[in-house]
Design a protein around this motif. Structure first.
Motif: not given
Length: 226
Positions: A9-14, A29-33, A53-57
């Protein structure tokens, strides 16, 4: 091209991981949730998944359990939780590896490259041709998914054929490459006898003849189309 999916979920890390892996020639390929990841996996099949491990949803561990039940992809946990119990929970959920934040991007990249190199080596140790598979590491032969028993000479003979599909091999070539390797004295009849036995083990006698065809006056050929 190695296929990688990043769930972070952290865009900079992703973006940092994505850029680094793309430079290494990976398709990323990327996903934030979790929701985005589930939608992506319906149309994309990654070989390796990096999952926070810690995702917003939702809980990443629960999602890893779900992923593990649906895919054989290599799973690496990315998390700020670095306690031993957290690592154990990650492995129990089905993860293959665990990297705690903050982490070295170069180390992560090397770890992923090492995984794909190992995978390529393992692939090279398995030869498949039609319904026959030979596992060079385990020295096992499978026909239609069922393991069959072969002798040492039959194993060497089978590998020679499968590594040279659709190429006519003369009896002299087979004798030189297979049976003389241990310094044993053999004659041409040894080739014919071992091929006959191997044909029967690969399937019925008739089907075996279609796999290893006798080319009159020239030798034998492995029919890769069977």
């Amino acid at each position: 091209m190695n296929r990688v999916m990043i769930i972070e979920d952290e865009e900079s890390v992703r973006r940092s991981i994505e850029f680094s892996l793309q430079r290494e020639g990976c398709e990323v390929k990327c996903a934030g949730t979790i929701r985005e990841a589930e939608a992506l996996m319906k149309v994309y099949t990654p070989e390796l998944i990096l999952c926070d491990i810690n995702l917003p949803d939702g809980n990443g561990l629960d999602f890893i359990k779900k992923i593990r039940s649906e895919t054989n992809a290599h799973l690496i946990c990315l998390t700020a939780l670095d306690r031993e119990t957290d690592m154990v929970m990650g492995y129990e959920a089905g993860a293959d590896d665990y990297i705690a934040k903050p982490f070295s991007l170069s180390v992560l990249t090397m770890k992923i490259n090492a995984y794909f190199r190992k995978g390529r080596v393992q692939e090279n140790q398995v030869i498949e041709s039609g319904r026959v598979k030979a596992d060079k590491t385990a020295m096992k032969v499978y026909v239609n998914g069922e393991e069959i028993s072969v002798t040492k000479n039959e194993w060497k003979l089978l590998l020679l054929f499968m590594e040279n599909p659709d190429i006519i091999l003369s009896k002299d070539q087979i004798l030189e490459k297979i049976f003389d390797i241990d310094g044993e004295f053999v004659d041409e009849n040894t080739v014919a006898v071992n091929i006959t036995r191997l044909r029967k083990k690969l399937d019925t006698g008739e089907e075996g003849k279609k796999l290893i065809k006798n080319v009159r006056g020239l030798g034998y050929v492995w029919n890769s189309k069977r």
